[in-house]
Motif scaffolding. Sequence first.
Motif, PDB file in Angstrom:
ATOM      1  N   PHE A   1     -14.179 -10.420  -1.894  1.00  0.00           N
ATOM      2  CA  PHE A   1     -13.513  -9.478  -2.797  1.00  0.00           C
ATOM      3  C   PHE A   1     -14.320  -8.193  -2.929  1.00  0.00           C
ATOM      4  O   PHE A   1     -13.761  -7.088  -2.905  1.00  0.00           O
ATOM      5  N   ARG A   2     -15.627  -8.314  -3.037  1.00  0.00           N
ATOM      6  CA  ARG A   2     -16.475  -7.119  -3.097  1.00  0.00           C
ATOM      7  C   ARG A   2     -16.319  -6.291  -1.820  1.00  0.00           C
ATOM      8  O   ARG A   2     -16.275  -5.056  -1.874  1.00  0.00           O
ATOM      9  N   GLN A   3     -16.233  -6.962  -0.694  1.00  0.00           N
ATOM     10  CA  GLN A   3     -16.033  -6.252   0.566  1.00  0.00           C
ATOM     11  C   GLN A   3     -14.698  -5.515   0.566  1.00  0.00           C
ATOM     12  O   GLN A   3     -14.602  -4.367   1.017  1.00  0.00           O
ATOM     13  N   ALA A   4     -13.656  -6.174   0.053  1.00  0.00           N
ATOM     14  CA  ALA A   4     -12.345  -5.543  -0.013  1.00  0.00           C
ATOM     15  C   ALA A   4     -12.396  -4.261  -0.844  1.00  0.00           C
ATOM     16  O   ALA A   4     -11.797  -3.240  -0.477  1.00  0.00           O
ATOM     17  N   LEU A   5     -13.119  -4.303  -1.946  1.00  0.00           N
ATOM     18  CA  LEU A   5     -13.211  -3.147  -2.840  1.00  0.00           C
ATOM     19  C   LEU A   5     -13.906  -1.962  -2.185  1.00  0.00           C
ATOM     20  O   LEU A   5     -13.705  -0.816  -2.613  1.00  0.00           O
ATOM     21  N   GLU A   6     -14.705  -2.225  -1.163  1.00  0.00           N
ATOM     22  CA  GLU A   6     -15.346  -1.130  -0.443  1.00  0.00           C
ATOM     23  C   GLU A   6     -14.328  -0.286   0.309  1.00  0.00           C
ATOM     24  O   GLU A   6     -14.610   0.862   0.665  1.00  0.00           O
ATOM     25  N   GLY A   7     -13.135  -0.827   0.537  1.00  0.00           N
ATOM     26  CA  GLY A   7     -12.110  -0.105   1.278  1.00  0.00           C
ATOM     27  C   GLY A   7     -11.331   0.894   0.456  1.00  0.00           C
ATOM     28  O   GLY A   7     -10.635   1.743   1.022  1.00  0.00           O
ATOM     29  N   GLY A   8     -11.408   0.808  -0.861  1.00  0.00           N
ATOM     30  CA  GLY A   8     -10.660   1.747  -1.691  1.00  0.00           C
ATOM     31  C   GLY A   8     -10.156   1.105  -2.969  1.00  0.00           C
ATOM     32  O   GLY A   8     -10.549   0.002  -3.340  1.00  0.00           O
ATOM     33  N   ALA A   9      -9.247   1.803  -3.618  1.00  0.00           N
ATOM     34  CA  ALA A   9      -8.786   1.408  -4.946  1.00  0.00           C
ATOM     35  C   ALA A   9      -7.910   0.158  -4.897  1.00  0.00           C
ATOM     36  O   ALA A   9      -7.078  -0.012  -4.010  1.00  0.00           O
ATOM     37  N   VAL A  10      -8.122  -0.706  -5.890  1.00  0.00           N
ATOM     38  CA  VAL A  10      -7.306  -1.891  -6.124  1.00  0.00           C
ATOM     39  C   VAL A  10      -6.967  -1.909  -7.609  1.00  0.00           C
ATOM     40  O   VAL A  10      -7.849  -1.766  -8.452  1.00  0.00           O
ATOM     41  N   ALA A  11      -5.692  -2.062  -7.936  1.00  0.00           N
ATOM     42  CA  ALA A  11      -5.276  -2.036  -9.339  1.00  0.00           C
ATOM     43  C   ALA A  11      -5.448  -3.381 -10.023  1.00  0.00           C
ATOM     44  O   ALA A  11      -5.812  -3.446 -11.198  1.00  0.00           O
ATOM     45  N   ALA A  12      -5.175  -4.471  -9.290  1.00  0.00           N
ATOM     46  CA  ALA A  12      -5.165  -5.791  -9.921  1.00  0.00           C
ATOM     47  C   ALA A  12      -5.517  -6.862  -8.902  1.00  0.00           C
ATOM     48  O   ALA A  12      -5.332  -6.690  -7.701  1.00  0.00           O
ATOM     49  N   LEU A  13      -6.034  -7.963  -9.425  1.00  0.00           N
ATOM     50  CA  LEU A  13      -6.287  -9.170  -8.631  1.00  0.00           C
ATOM     51  C   LEU A  13      -5.673 -10.340  -9.370  1.00  0.00           C
ATOM     52  O   LEU A  13      -6.047 -10.629 -10.514  1.00  0.00           O
TER      53      LEU A  13
ATOM     54  N   VAL B   1      -7.598  -2.754   2.886  1.00  0.00           N
ATOM     55  CA  VAL B   1      -7.463  -1.982   1.644  1.00  0.00           C
ATOM     56  C   VAL B   1      -7.443  -0.492   1.940  1.00  0.00           C
ATOM     57  O   VAL B   1      -6.644   0.268   1.365  1.00  0.00           O
ATOM     58  N   ALA B   2      -8.296  -0.058   2.852  1.00  0.00           N
ATOM     59  CA  ALA B   2      -8.300   1.350   3.225  1.00  0.00           C
ATOM     60  C   ALA B   2      -6.982   1.770   3.840  1.00  0.00           C
ATOM     61  O   ALA B   2      -6.464   2.859   3.555  1.00  0.00           O
ATOM     62  N   ALA B   3      -6.410   0.902   4.673  1.00  0.00           N
ATOM     63  CA  ALA B   3      -5.133   1.203   5.308  1.00  0.00           C
ATOM     64  C   ALA B   3      -4.020   1.344   4.276  1.00  0.00           C
ATOM     65  O   ALA B   3      -3.178   2.250   4.366  1.00  0.00           O
ATOM     66  N   PHE B   4      -4.003   0.449   3.301  1.00  0.00           N
ATOM     67  CA  PHE B   4      -2.984   0.559   2.240  1.00  0.00           C
ATOM     68  C   PHE B   4      -3.175   1.846   1.444  1.00  0.00           C
ATOM     69  O   PHE B   4      -2.190   2.536   1.134  1.00  0.00           O
TER      70      PHE B   4
ATOM     71  N   PRO C   1       3.055   8.127 -10.550  1.00  0.00           N
ATOM     72  CA  PRO C   1       1.851   8.050  -9.730  1.00  0.00           C
ATOM     73  C   PRO C   1       2.119   7.347  -8.414  1.00  0.00           C
ATOM     74  O   PRO C   1       3.156   6.709  -8.229  1.00  0.00           O
ATOM     75  N   PRO C   2       1.184   7.445  -7.471  1.00  0.00           N
ATOM     76  CA  PRO C   2       1.371   6.755  -6.194  1.00  0.00           C
ATOM     77  C   PRO C   2       1.424   5.244  -6.380  1.00  0.00           C
ATOM     78  O   PRO C   2       0.948   4.698  -7.378  1.00  0.00           O
ATOM     79  N   CYS C   3       2.004   4.573  -5.400  1.00  0.00           N
ATOM     80  CA  CYS C   3       1.982   3.114  -5.348  1.00  0.00           C
ATOM     81  C   CYS C   3       0.528   2.641  -5.345  1.00  0.00           C
ATOM     82  O   CYS C   3      -0.380   3.354  -4.893  1.00  0.00           O
ATOM     83  N   GLN C   4       0.300   1.428  -5.852  1.00  0.00           N
ATOM     84  CA  GLN C   4      -1.049   0.875  -5.935  1.00  0.00           C
ATOM     85  C   GLN C   4      -1.076  -0.552  -5.384  1.00  0.00           C
ATOM     86  O   GLN C   4      -0.040  -1.189  -5.239  1.00  0.00           O
ATOM     87  N   LEU C   5      -2.282  -1.025  -5.124  1.00  0.00           N
ATOM     88  CA  LEU C   5      -2.476  -2.323  -4.485  1.00  0.00           C
ATOM     89  C   LEU C   5      -2.773  -3.400  -5.519  1.00  0.00           C
ATOM     90  O   LEU C   5      -3.639  -3.235  -6.379  1.00  0.00           O
ATOM     91  N   TYR C   6      -2.063  -4.505  -5.426  1.00  0.00           N
ATOM     92  CA  TYR C   6      -2.181  -5.656  -6.316  1.00  0.00           C
ATOM     93  C   TYR C   6      -2.529  -6.848  -5.421  1.00  0.00           C
ATOM     94  O   TYR C   6      -1.673  -7.392  -4.738  1.00  0.00           O
ATOM     95  N   LEU C   7      -3.780  -7.246  -5.406  1.00  0.00           N
ATOM     96  CA  LEU C   7      -4.216  -8.333  -4.535  1.00  0.00           C
ATOM     97  C   LEU C   7      -3.940  -9.696  -5.159  1.00  0.00           C
ATOM     98  O   LEU C   7      -3.982  -9.844  -6.386  1.00  0.00           O
ATOM     99  N   ILE C   8      -3.681 -10.673  -4.307  1.00  0.00           N
ATOM    100  CA  ILE C   8      -3.505 -12.059  -4.730  1.00  0.00           C
ATOM    101  C   ILE C   8      -4.486 -12.911  -3.940  1.00  0.00           C
ATOM    102  O   ILE C   8      -4.585 -12.788  -2.717  1.00  0.00           O
TER     103      ILE C   8
END
Length: 227
Positions: A42-54, A217-220, A21-28
């Motif tokens: 964090f809620r705002q970040a999620l508006e940008g697209g998919a996040v796999a983990a925090l 997040v959208a850019a990633f 699968p494609p690479c995914q975003l893991y936020l810290i």
Amino acid sequence: MMEEENEGHDITEFGREDPRPPCQLYLITPPKIVVQDFVKTFRQALEGGAVAALQLRLKDVADDEILKAAEALLPVCEEAEVALIINDRADLAKKSGAEGVHLGQTDGSVAAARTLLGADKTIGVTCHDSRHLAMEAGEAGADYVAFGAFYPTATKQAPTQADPEILTWWVALSELPCVAIGGITPENAAPLIEAGADFLAVSAGVWAHPEGPAAAVAAFNRLFGTA
């Protein structure tokens, strides 16, 4: 050997499939947060697209503050299908009900964390720029390995500088997913994706993005081809 020993650790968010699968975003998280303010961010970040983990990575704070932060973030993560990972502390991962723990090289063994958390939880291990440490983590039953730092970072003092080639080496060797970490931004992420990273672990590259976390997040996700 590593693939057989890791069977049974069901990590939907972290598993590598065929085709890959494609690479995914893991936020810290930042090392210091005001919990309610960060929940909004964090809620705002999620508006940008998919996040796999925090990963909840708070430094120099009491255990109860980490647990309070986890309590506030967990329902947001569950709603968005984001895995909440606790940094360093398997005991706090257990108490908080998080998806798992990320262990540094001095944070205890994978075996001890597995005994505490059970087979269905996620255990990741920092391996710096070391192939040997990654092999050991895989043999011990980790669910993913993390390499870095790939770029200079102000988030934490990085003891090693990793080359993207280590990602390519690992992908060819193991089914176990690999995470790239350290100074990653939308502007410098492409070589790590091309080298084979399954996840990009990002902190300031999202939270300090000049256009805001949702734009980052959208850019990633555009880089991953998933936007």
